[in-house]
Enzyme design. Structure first.
Site, PDB file in Angstrom:
ATOM      1  N   GLY A 169       0.851  -1.192   0.000  1.00  0.00           N
ATOM      2  CA  GLY A 169       0.000   0.000   0.000  1.00  0.00           C
ATOM      3  C   GLY A 169       0.880   1.232   0.000  1.00  0.00           C
ATOM      4  O   GLY A 169       2.069   1.145   0.303  1.00  0.00           O
ATOM      5  N   SER A 204     -16.556  -6.086 -29.598  1.00  0.00           N
ATOM      6  CA  SER A 204     -15.639  -5.364 -30.490  1.00  0.00           C
ATOM      7  C   SER A 204     -14.906  -6.322 -31.414  1.00  0.00           C
ATOM      8  O   SER A 204     -14.248  -5.901 -32.344  1.00  0.00           O
ATOM      9  CB  SER A 204     -14.615  -4.595 -29.660  1.00  0.00           C
ATOM     10  OG  SER A 204     -13.713  -5.519 -29.051  1.00  0.00           O
ATOM     11  N   GLY A 205     -15.003  -7.625 -31.095  1.00  0.00           N
ATOM     12  CA  GLY A 205     -14.250  -8.603 -31.871  1.00  0.00           C
ATOM     13  C   GLY A 205     -12.882  -8.869 -31.281  1.00  0.00           C
ATOM     14  O   GLY A 205     -12.158  -9.747 -31.710  1.00  0.00           O
ATOM     15  N   GLY A 206     -12.513  -8.078 -30.253  1.00  0.00           N
ATOM     16  CA  GLY A 206     -11.257  -8.330 -29.547  1.00  0.00           C
ATOM     17  C   GLY A 206     -11.417  -9.531 -28.631  1.00  0.00           C
ATOM     18  O   GLY A 206     -12.533 -10.047 -28.456  1.00  0.00           O
ATOM     19  N   VAL A 207     -10.300  -9.954 -28.028  1.00  0.00           N
ATOM     20  CA  VAL A 207     -10.329 -11.165 -27.204  1.00  0.00           C
ATOM     21  C   VAL A 207     -11.326 -11.016 -26.048  1.00  0.00           C
ATOM     22  O   VAL A 207     -12.170 -11.887 -25.816  1.00  0.00           O
ATOM     23  CB  VAL A 207      -8.930 -11.447 -26.598  1.00  0.00           C
ATOM     24  CG1 VAL A 207      -8.937 -12.739 -25.806  1.00  0.00           C
ATOM     25  CG2 VAL A 207      -7.874 -11.462 -27.658  1.00  0.00           C
ATOM     26  N   ASP A 208     -11.251  -9.883 -25.336  1.00  0.00           N
ATOM     27  CA  ASP A 208     -12.025  -9.741 -24.106  1.00  0.00           C
ATOM     28  C   ASP A 208     -13.529  -9.762 -24.377  1.00  0.00           C
ATOM     29  O   ASP A 208     -14.280 -10.499 -23.748  1.00  0.00           O
ATOM     30  CB  ASP A 208     -11.664  -8.437 -23.378  1.00  0.00           C
ATOM     31  CG  ASP A 208     -10.170  -8.318 -23.153  1.00  0.00           C
ATOM     32  OD1 ASP A 208      -9.499  -9.353 -23.190  1.00  0.00           O
ATOM     33  OD2 ASP A 208      -9.696  -7.189 -22.947  1.00  0.00           O
ATOM     34  N   SER A 209     -13.968  -8.929 -25.313  1.00  0.00           N
ATOM     35  CA  SER A 209     -15.412  -8.878 -25.535  1.00  0.00           C
ATOM     36  C   SER A 209     -15.903 -10.155 -26.219  1.00  0.00           C
ATOM     37  O   SER A 209     -17.030 -10.585 -25.995  1.00  0.00           O
ATOM     38  CB  SER A 209     -15.820  -7.623 -26.309  1.00  0.00           C
ATOM     39  OG  SER A 209     -15.285  -7.628 -27.590  1.00  0.00           O
ATOM     40  N   SER A 210     -15.062 -10.780 -27.040  1.00  0.00           N
ATOM     41  CA  SER A 210     -15.478 -12.034 -27.679  1.00  0.00           C
ATOM     42  C   SER A 210     -15.680 -13.123 -26.624  1.00  0.00           C
ATOM     43  O   SER A 210     -16.657 -13.867 -26.650  1.00  0.00           O
ATOM     44  CB  SER A 210     -14.434 -12.522 -28.685  1.00  0.00           C
ATOM     45  OG  SER A 210     -14.276 -11.566 -29.696  1.00  0.00           O
ATOM     46  N   CYS A 227       5.077  -6.228   1.937  1.00  0.00           N
ATOM     47  CA  CYS A 227       5.434  -4.800   1.940  1.00  0.00           C
ATOM     48  C   CYS A 227       4.645  -4.051   3.029  1.00  0.00           C
ATOM     49  O   CYS A 227       4.860  -4.308   4.201  1.00  0.00           O
ATOM     50  CB  CYS A 227       5.226  -4.204   0.554  1.00  0.00           C
ATOM     51  SG  CYS A 227       6.080  -2.624   0.389  1.00  0.00           S
ATOM     52  N   TYR A 228       3.711  -3.182   2.661  1.00  0.00           N
ATOM     53  CA  TYR A 228       2.918  -2.492   3.689  1.00  0.00           C
ATOM     54  C   TYR A 228       2.263  -3.517   4.620  1.00  0.00           C
ATOM     55  O   TYR A 228       2.195  -3.318   5.835  1.00  0.00           O
ATOM     56  CB  TYR A 228       1.842  -1.614   3.023  1.00  0.00           C
ATOM     57  CG  TYR A 228       0.939  -0.908   4.004  1.00  0.00           C
ATOM     58  CD1 TYR A 228       1.328   0.281   4.608  1.00  0.00           C
ATOM     59  CD2 TYR A 228      -0.308  -1.443   4.347  1.00  0.00           C
ATOM     60  CE1 TYR A 228       0.503   0.929   5.526  1.00  0.00           C
ATOM     61  CE2 TYR A 228      -1.143  -0.806   5.265  1.00  0.00           C
ATOM     62  CZ  TYR A 228      -0.731   0.379   5.849  1.00  0.00           C
ATOM     63  OH  TYR A 228      -1.539   1.010   6.754  1.00  0.00           O
ATOM     64  N   HIS A 282       8.220  -7.751  -2.823  1.00  0.00           N
ATOM     65  CA  HIS A 282       6.971  -8.164  -3.483  1.00  0.00           C
ATOM     66  C   HIS A 282       7.169  -9.494  -4.228  1.00  0.00           C
ATOM     67  O   HIS A 282       7.688  -9.494  -5.347  1.00  0.00           O
ATOM     68  CB  HIS A 282       6.542  -7.102  -4.504  1.00  0.00           C
ATOM     69  CG  HIS A 282       6.024  -5.860  -3.877  1.00  0.00           C
ATOM     70  ND1 HIS A 282       4.690  -5.667  -3.602  1.00  0.00           N
ATOM     71  CD2 HIS A 282       6.667  -4.744  -3.449  1.00  0.00           C
ATOM     72  CE1 HIS A 282       4.533  -4.475  -3.037  1.00  0.00           C
ATOM     73  NE2 HIS A 282       5.716  -3.899  -2.938  1.00  0.00           N
ATOM     74  N   GLU A 292       5.006 -11.185  -5.727  1.00  0.00           N
ATOM     75  CA  GLU A 292       4.057 -11.337  -6.823  1.00  0.00           C
ATOM     76  C   GLU A 292       4.548 -10.787  -8.157  1.00  0.00           C
ATOM     77  O   GLU A 292       4.028 -11.149  -9.200  1.00  0.00           O
ATOM     78  CB  GLU A 292       2.713 -10.678  -6.449  1.00  0.00           C
ATOM     79  CG  GLU A 292       2.713  -9.151  -6.373  1.00  0.00           C
ATOM     80  CD  GLU A 292       3.213  -8.570  -5.039  1.00  0.00           C
ATOM     81  OE1 GLU A 292       3.943  -9.289  -4.326  1.00  0.00           O
ATOM     82  OE2 GLU A 292       2.914  -7.413  -4.743  1.00  0.00           O
ATOM     83  N   LYS A 306      -5.187 -10.611 -18.845  1.00  0.00           N
ATOM     84  CA  LYS A 306      -5.332 -10.972 -20.257  1.00  0.00           C
ATOM     85  C   LYS A 306      -5.098 -12.467 -20.514  1.00  0.00           C
ATOM     86  O   LYS A 306      -5.870 -13.135 -21.185  1.00  0.00           O
ATOM     87  CB  LYS A 306      -4.325 -10.161 -21.073  1.00  0.00           C
ATOM     88  CG  LYS A 306      -4.597 -10.167 -22.532  1.00  0.00           C
ATOM     89  CD  LYS A 306      -5.605  -9.112 -22.792  1.00  0.00           C
ATOM     90  CE  LYS A 306      -6.145  -9.026 -24.145  1.00  0.00           C
ATOM     91  NZ  LYS A 306      -7.122  -7.928 -24.216  1.00  0.00           N
TER      92      LYS A 306
END
Ligand code: XMP
Length: 523
Positions: free
Chosen positions: A64, A233-239, A91-92, A179, A181, A379
């Protein structure tokens, strides 16, 4: 806002991440999911009763931005450390653990930032099984733990940080100042895995297929017999979001594809071919040609955030109009993914840019609810979901394309002429990269149109034309990226084709900047 995040039904094993405002919080969750244990990030303000009810196998406290001594800094109850649930503070989170258990946290005489060699003092620690005695870790702190609380032993240090890691194994409390991660921590994945498996006793039975199953079920329950509209949109996410929704509610879903005139060359027709009536998915598919409407709104606008907001808002207005035609549509589905959320400055992190799916939304949206089933995923996790859903590789592996499209790859005012220039240049670039066979190694690559015009000579005449910038980056999470070293001959061929074939361009530049300090897109 629906995030379909319900740990109760998620899995037998569950790790809870408590969010204290760090930039990398979802990365922690994602690393744990990579280890096949379901994980979600929740606000640090969860009550002890809520935490007990969730019954996680382990809890991770994130980093944080503040000091534990600031009066308004996020905190938690010291009782959290007495629940018998294993805790890892990062960390924090590590400083908070030390502070609340009566250790000593101070401003470090020297801040540590970046890759740092850490000496592991307790190689038999459950957290450090298989970790080298000296290992590179990512540090980013101004305060540090000066003295570990009673009952804790120091398990790692650096020349300037006396307590780079500490633990009280009997109480199952662990902490790292660095960190684990982030990928810059060379053995960070091993450490998180060790926490989840060795300390929390998880077996790792969760898989992405569970996410699909659970999400489809939750969507079905939520939407019932209602109607939903998906921004495709035809992109990966919206598809992936569209196919997920269509699996849940079939023809109650209508997918609206807005051609805003800011798409890549021929993209509109390609999307229509895949998702339209002739394509394999049998979706209710509506294509809206709204180019003029967008160009009109963008006339004279040069400020990037303003452009993003205008495009985002216009999108929603177009959807609303379509929704009204369909009638009684309650839900708007969007393919928002986690990096869109974090970089738009939701939660406690700083705003980088308003991603179209999130910060670009107008204040008033005429739908009962927005459904974003991929909101917690990165992603590559979304690609995995796509594969689970049986989407073809060419769709799943498509490089990302931002919602505001070429609008943010044209610096300055957007005009139809500039869109044409960048479309042509980008098509040539993509063709040459594909021909050279280097595309699979690249996270994202595209051409952008700078606002710079410069003098050149063509034939025997002087030119005063635009410069195209080529960008190619290596990244897996899109939160950080390195500029790719493209073979020179690919850049040369692309350059010579662009200046010869695209009218209005006399110079091609290659962007060598990483993220940070640049972002992947230009605006
Ligand atoms: P930046 O430029 O922020 O981009 O480094 C990170 C990733 O996000 C994509 N991007 C967007 N995606 N809506 C989207 O759906 C947006 O407004 C947006 N802006 C950037 C970008 O292409 C890259 O993959």
């Amino acid at each position: 806002m629906s995030t379909i995040a319900n740990h109760e039904k998620a899995a037998d094993e569950f790790i809870l991440v408590l969010d204290f405002g760090g930039q990398y919080n979802q990365l922690i969750a994602r690393r744990v999911r990579e280890a096949h244990v379901y994980c979600e990030v929740h606000p640090s303000t969860l009550s002890l009763a809520q935490i007990k009810e969730m019954a996680p196998q382990g809890i991770i406290l994130t980093g944080g931005p503040n000091s534990v001594y600031k009066p308004d800094s996020a905190t938690c109850s010291p009782e959290l450390f007495r629940l018998g649930i294993p805790v890892l503070g990062i960390c924090y989170g590590s400083q908070l653990m030390a502070h609340l258990l009566d250790g000593r946290v101070e401003t470090a005489p020297t801040s540590e930032y970046g890759k740092t060699e850490v000496s592991i003092d307790a190689r038999d620690s459950l957290l450090f099984q298989g970790v080298d005695a000296r290992t590179i870790c990512w540090m980013s702190h101004t305060d540090y733990i000066a003295a570990a609380p009673a009952g804790f032993s120091v398990t790692a240090h650096t020349p300037v940080c006396p307590v780079a890691a500490m633990e009280n194994a009997d109480a199952k409390l662990y902490a790292t100042q660095f960190h684990p991660e982030v990928l810059h921590t060379a053995q960070g994945k091993t450490m998180l895995r060790n926490f989840v498996y060795n300390v929390c006793g998880c077996k790792g039975t969760w898989k992405m297929g569970d996410f699909v199953e659970r999400t489809v079920k939750a969507l079905r329950e939520k939407i019932g017999t209602g109607k939903a509209l998906c921004a495709l949109s035809g992109g990966v996410d919206s598809s992936v979001a569209a196919v997920l929704l269509s699996k849940a509610i079939g023809k109650q879903l209508t997918c609206v594809f807005v051609d805003h005139g800011l798409l890549r060359k021929d993209e509109g027709d390609q999307v229509a071919a895949v998702f339209g009536p002739e394509g394999p998915y049998a979706l209710n598919f509506v294509r809206v040609n709204a180019q003029d409407r967008f160009y009109e709104k963008l006339k004279g606008v040069t400020e990037p955030e303003r452009k993003r907001k205008i495009i985002g808002e216009e999108f929603i207005r177009v959807f609303e109009a379509e929704a009204q035609k369909i009638g009684a549509v309650d839900y708007l589905v969007q393919g928002t993914i986690y990096p869109d959320v974090i970089e738009s400055g939701l939660g406690n992190a700083a705003t980088i840019k308003s991603h179209h799916n999130v910060g670009g939304l107008p204040d008033y949206v005429d739908f009962k609810e927005i459904v974003e089933p991929l909101r917690l995923l990165f992603k590559d996790e979304v690609r995995e979901v796509g594969r689970e859903l049986g989407l073809p590789d060419y769709l799943v592996n498509r490089q990302p394309f931002p919602g505001p499209g070429l609008g943010i790859r044209i610096i300055g005012e957007v005009t139809a002429e500039k869109v044409h220039i960048v479309q042509e240049a980008d098509a040539i670039y993509r063709e040459e990269v594909a021909k050279a066979g280097v595309a699979p190694q690249l996270g994202q690559y595209f051409a952008a149109l700078t606002n710079m015009r410069s003098v050149g000579v063509m034939g025997d005449g002087r030119t005063y034309d635009y410069a195209i910038a080529l960008r190619a980056v290596l990244t897996s999470d899109f939160m950080t990226a390195e500029s790719a070293q493209l073979p020179w001959d690919v850049l040369q061929r692309t350059t010579s084709r662009i200046v010869n074939e695209v009218k209005g361009v006399n110079r091609v530049l290659y962007d060598c900047t990483g993220k940070p300090p640049a972002t992947i897109e230009f605006e």
